[in-house]
Design a protein around this motif. Structure first.
Motif, PDB file in Angstrom:
ATOM      1  N   ALA A  80     -14.417   6.274 -11.726  1.00 30.75           N
ATOM      2  CA  ALA A  80     -14.426   7.354 -10.740  1.00 30.75           C
ATOM      3  C   ALA A  80     -14.398   6.871  -9.301  1.00 30.75           C
ATOM      4  N   TYR A  81     -15.302   5.969  -8.934  1.00 27.09           N
ATOM      5  CA  TYR A  81     -15.428   5.608  -7.528  1.00 27.09           C
ATOM      6  C   TYR A  81     -14.380   4.600  -7.070  1.00 27.09           C
ATOM      7  N   ASN A  82     -13.589   4.084  -8.009  1.00 20.14           N
ATOM      8  CA  ASN A  82     -12.405   3.305  -7.632  1.00 20.14           C
ATOM      9  C   ASN A  82     -11.147   4.162  -7.665  1.00 20.14           C
ATOM     10  N   HIS A  83     -11.293   5.440  -8.033  1.00 23.41           N
ATOM     11  CA  HIS A  83     -10.161   6.380  -8.081  1.00 23.41           C
ATOM     12  C   HIS A  83      -9.052   5.849  -8.990  1.00 23.41           C
ATOM     13  N   LYS A  84      -9.458   5.325 -10.147  1.00 22.83           N
ATOM     14  CA  LYS A  84      -8.513   4.687 -11.058  1.00 22.83           C
ATOM     15  C   LYS A  84      -8.779   5.071 -12.513  1.00 22.83           C
ATOM     16  N   ILE A  85      -7.758   4.842 -13.327  1.00 21.97           N
ATOM     17  CA  ILE A  85      -7.922   4.775 -14.771  1.00 21.97           C
ATOM     18  C   ILE A  85      -7.705   3.315 -15.157  1.00 21.97           C
ATOM     19  N   ARG A  86      -8.705   2.718 -15.817  1.00 24.63           N
ATOM     20  CA  ARG A  86      -8.637   1.304 -16.194  1.00 24.63           C
ATOM     21  C   ARG A  86      -8.545   1.183 -17.715  1.00 24.63           C
ATOM     22  N   LYS A  87      -7.939   0.125 -18.180  1.00 20.77           N
ATOM     23  CA  LYS A  87      -7.818  -0.157 -19.611  1.00 20.77           C
ATOM     24  C   LYS A  87      -8.692  -1.349 -19.963  1.00 20.77           C
ATOM     25  N   LEU A  88      -9.524  -1.183 -20.997  1.00 18.45           N
ATOM     26  CA  LEU A  88     -10.372  -2.262 -21.496  1.00 18.45           C
ATOM     27  C   LEU A  88      -9.915  -2.602 -22.903  1.00 18.45           C
ATOM     28  N   ASP A  89      -9.274  -3.768 -23.056  1.00 18.09           N
ATOM     29  CA  ASP A  89      -8.782  -4.244 -24.349  1.00 18.09           C
ATOM     30  C   ASP A  89      -9.977  -4.714 -25.173  1.00 18.09           C
ATOM     31  N   GLY A 144      -3.554   4.197 -10.487  1.00 16.54           N
ATOM     32  CA  GLY A 144      -4.292   4.283  -9.235  1.00 16.54           C
ATOM     33  C   GLY A 144      -4.178   3.044  -8.371  1.00 16.54           C
ATOM     34  N   THR A 145      -4.444   3.250  -7.088  1.00 23.89           N
ATOM     35  CA  THR A 145      -4.347   2.171  -6.101  1.00 23.89           C
ATOM     36  C   THR A 145      -5.717   1.688  -5.629  1.00 23.89           C
ATOM     37  N   GLY A 146      -6.761   2.417  -6.000  1.00 28.58           N
ATOM     38  CA  GLY A 146      -8.090   2.105  -5.480  1.00 28.58           C
ATOM     39  C   GLY A 146      -8.482   2.977  -4.303  1.00 28.58           C
ATOM     40  N   LYS A 147      -7.542   3.789  -3.836  1.00 26.71           N
ATOM     41  CA  LYS A 147      -7.812   4.705  -2.736  1.00 26.71           C
ATOM     42  C   LYS A 147      -7.589   6.137  -3.210  1.00 26.71           C
ATOM     43  N   ARG A 148      -8.371   7.066  -2.662  1.00 26.53           N
ATOM     44  CA  ARG A 148      -8.237   8.454  -3.050  1.00 26.53           C
ATOM     45  C   ARG A 148      -6.878   8.998  -2.629  1.00 26.53           C
ATOM     46  N   GLY A 149      -6.315   9.847  -3.473  1.00 19.96           N
ATOM     47  CA  GLY A 149      -5.013  10.438  -3.187  1.00 19.96           C
ATOM     48  C   GLY A 149      -4.681  11.457  -4.254  1.00 19.96           C
ATOM     49  N   SER A 150      -3.541  12.121  -4.103  1.00 19.01           N
ATOM     50  CA  SER A 150      -3.150  13.147  -5.079  1.00 19.01           C
ATOM     51  C   SER A 150      -1.652  13.145  -5.361  1.00 19.01           C
ATOM     52  N   ALA A 205       2.567   5.292 -12.090  1.00 22.82           N
ATOM     53  CA  ALA A 205       1.142   5.053 -12.282  1.00 22.82           C
ATOM     54  C   ALA A 205       0.574   4.074 -11.268  1.00 22.82           C
ATOM     55  N   THR A 206       1.350   3.086 -10.885  1.00 19.67           N
ATOM     56  CA  THR A 206       0.819   2.035 -10.012  1.00 19.67           C
ATOM     57  C   THR A 206       0.580   2.505  -8.588  1.00 19.67           C
ATOM     58  N   ILE A 207       1.255   3.560  -8.163  1.00 15.23           N
ATOM     59  CA  ILE A 207       1.074   4.034  -6.790  1.00 15.23           C
ATOM     60  C   ILE A 207       0.589   5.478  -6.722  1.00 15.23           C
ATOM     61  N   SER A 208       0.314   6.076  -7.879  1.00 16.34           N
ATOM     62  CA  SER A 208      -0.158   7.456  -7.890  1.00 16.34           C
ATOM     63  C   SER A 208      -1.609   7.515  -7.434  1.00 16.34           C
ATOM     64  N   GLY A 209      -1.985   8.640  -6.822  1.00 14.57           N
ATOM     65  CA  GLY A 209      -3.337   8.792  -6.313  1.00 14.57           C
ATOM     66  C   GLY A 209      -4.208   9.649  -7.208  1.00 14.57           C
ATOM     67  N   LEU A 210      -5.491   9.284  -7.305  1.00 12.70           N
ATOM     68  CA  LEU A 210      -6.515  10.074  -7.976  1.00 12.70           C
ATOM     69  C   LEU A 210      -7.702  10.193  -7.030  1.00 12.70           C
ATOM     70  N   ARG A 234      -4.267  16.109 -14.282  1.00 14.05           N
ATOM     71  CA  ARG A 234      -3.094  15.240 -14.146  1.00 14.05           C
ATOM     72  C   ARG A 234      -2.673  14.727 -15.524  1.00 14.05           C
ATOM     73  N   VAL A 235      -1.393  14.376 -15.639  1.00 14.27           N
ATOM     74  CA  VAL A 235      -0.859  13.903 -16.913  1.00 14.27           C
ATOM     75  C   VAL A 235      -0.079  12.613 -16.691  1.00 14.27           C
ATOM     76  N   PHE A 236      -0.466  11.570 -17.434  1.00 18.85           N
ATOM     77  CA  PHE A 236       0.273  10.310 -17.408  1.00 18.85           C
ATOM     78  C   PHE A 236       1.100  10.221 -18.677  1.00 18.85           C
TER      79      PHE A 236
END
Length: 546
Positions: free
Chosen positions: A468-477, A488-494, A499-504, A528-530
């Motif tokens: 949440a506070y990194n404004h990202k979706i992360r994958k844990l293998d 996400g980029t690490g910055k808030r956005g919409s 995926a790499t430049i989209s904002g959350l 949102r839908v990825f």
């Protein structure tokens, strides 16, 4: 927020009264210890009369200049509030105990509308919480009606000698500190103090009893279709999307393309059972779909309850929770007779409903046949401790998922992802280190860092985390426990984009349906839908929703 594991209490010394110890469900400390001597004497071993010029009844330090203020047109000073009682609330919006304090603050400021000014001093724990835009979202989400100052560098915090979240400091109408207390506040205690002192100052003709009108952020906020949606799940059989529209106090069921089928609750908050129109929730979060019973289970967070939506009878009922927040130590109980504390997510397996009980820093179970609710994992102490489930410790668990063998937990306050072996009960940390260890780092488990993750879902040997506070979706293998950034980029956005430049903006919930990942993009008030096949993130458009 960091709990003192001894469950310590504070005493508030005021006037000729020596008040009984306050129960604290937790109190926290800053990342860097504060060495400034307290400006307020919290307690004395002997009760004594406190005079206006007594050194133990000091003048309240003035607020630092140049800080950002919310819910007011201009900055506020202690001098401006002469003639009013002032209650400073030192908080950080991630902290469940700070959230628990909000109803007490609301009740006090409404009862003493002519006499009391509440001022929120937001001294953020996480880096993300030091951004005034994010604090504004928290002000809106929790419907605060008093000014809040962004004390990101702890200037006000240090001047008052604070060392815990939440801490409340009470100031009299002449600008002198009456006393303070750390931990979740006792309404009856503060009501008694303010009520008695008000009469003293009224007799002295020192009260300004004209109510203050603040310029609230809510009056500047444009209306949106959704209002801080919380958690989201999918129904693979019915190809449906189910999510909690938290601040609209409703549950929405729609097709995967956004055609709304059913809305349950809404309009106003409350703990009311009934049909889909009359039933009421209060900022619901987690959801679980039970295909066998054709039902949805709801973590009705601010009602401190677990609710059931029967899709066959179209009736909402309360399975567990009496609407009262559980205190420490947690004991469990049955059905509507048990007290719960801020359940944030739920997950159903057979006759067992697992609950992320954020307010008690535990995982609970609810037996769907007997209605017995009880702690499953965690002592109630707030920390990151692995081992046997009943001796382990969690820190505000907020998201649940499973692969059938393990229960996976987004453990928000320690910025961790944890696992519980459902066969042995062993708790293990997959990624995460401590209460003040967080960041935005991909890589191996010893190196990787999250920042206050709130949601998690399982798919194909990996966990997908709403960081949440990194404004990202992360994958844990789960094979090598390597962490990578999916969205996400690490910055808030919409922005809708790849995926790499989209904002959350502080995503809370995530759920897969086929090759599509659905995201409750909470602070953007969007779903949102990825799409894996295109690599694009898009905003879902709803039809048939008011």
């Amino acid at each position: 927020m960091r709990l003192i594991t001894t469950k310590s209490t504070s005493v508030l010394s005021i006037g000729s009264l020596f008040l009984s110890p306050l129960f604290l469900s937790g109190c926290g400390q800053t990342r860097t210890p504060i060495t400034v001597q307290p400006a307020v004497s919290l307690a004395s071993k002997q009760a004594k009369e406190v005079k206006a010029d007594d050194p133990n009844h000091p003048a309240a330090p003035e607020f630092a200049a140049g800080l950002d203020w919310l819910n007011t047109e201009k900055s506020v000073s202690i001098k401006d509030l002469k003639g009013k009682f002032v209650l400073l609330d030192f908080w950080t919006y991630c902290c469940i105990n700070c959230i628990h304090a909000i109803p007490t603050l609301k009740n006090l400021e409404h009862k003493y509308a002519n006499n009391l000014a509440v001022i929120g001093v937001h001294s953020g724990k996480f880096d993300n919480e030091k951004d005034s835009r994010n604090i504004r979202d928290a002000v809106l989400r929790y419907e605060l009606e008093h000014p809040v100052v962004n004390d990101k560098d702890y200037k006000i915090w240090k001047s008052y000698g604070v060392n815990a979240w939440p801490t409340l400091v009470l100031i009299d109408p002449e600008g002198n500190v009456i006393g303070s207390a750390s931990g979740e506040p006792d309404y009856a205690l503060f009501d008694r103090i303010i009520g008695e002192k008000r009469e003293e100052f009224r007799k002295k003709n020192l009260l300004n009893e004209v109510p203050i009108k603040w310029a609230l952020e809510r009056d500047k906020k444009p209306k949106t279709l959704l209002n801080f949606p919380g958690k989201i799940i999918t129904d693979p059989v019915g190809n449906r999307l189910i999510f909690s529209d938290s601040n609209n106090n409703r549950i929405v069921i729609a097709s995967l393309t956004g055609a709304v089928q059913t809305v349950i609750g809404g309009k106003t908050s409350g703990l009311v059972d009934g049909d889909f129109t009359t039933a009421k929730f209060f900022r619901p979060q987690g959801l679980a779909f039970d295909a066998a019973r054709n039902s949805i289970y709801v973590a009705d967070t601010e009602n401190h309850a677990i609710r059931k939506i029967n899709l066959t009878t179209k009736i909402v009922s309360t399975l567990a929770g009496n609407g009262k927040q559980a205190q420490y130590p947690p004991t469990g109980g049955m059905g509507k007779g048990v007290s719960l504390s801020s359940p944030w997510d739920v997950l159903q397996r057979g006759n067992t409903l697992y609950i992320a009980m954020a307010g008690l820093h535990q995982l609970w179970t609810l037996d769907l046949e007997t209605a017995v609710a009880e702690p499953f994992a965690g002592t109630g102490g707030e920390n990151i401790v692995d081992g046997e489930r009943k001796r382990a410790q969690f820190a505000q668990p907020s998201g649940l998922t499973t692969d059938g063998k393990f229960l996976y937990v987004a453990d928000s306050e320690v910025s961790a992802v944890r696992s519980v072996n459902l066969a042995t009960g062993a708790v293990k940390t997959l990624v995460g280190k401590g209460l003040f260890d967080f960041g935005d780092v991909d890589g191996a488990p010893g190196k990787a860092r999250f920042q206050h993750p709130l949601g998690v879902t399982y798919k194909g040997g990996a966990l997908y985390v709403a960081d949440a506070y990194n404004h990202k979706i992360r994958k844990l293998d789960l094979t090598n426990r390597n962490v990578s950034t999916l969205i996400g980029t690490g910055k808030r956005g919409s922005a809708d984009s790849s995926a790499t430049i989209s904002g959350l903006n502080e995503p809370n919930g995530v759920a897969w349906s086929g090759n599509q990942l659905f995201i409750a993009d909470t602070n953007n008030s969007l779903i949102r839908v990825f799409d894996v096949s295109t690599g694009q993130v898009k905003t879902l458009t709803f039809t048939g929703l008011k």
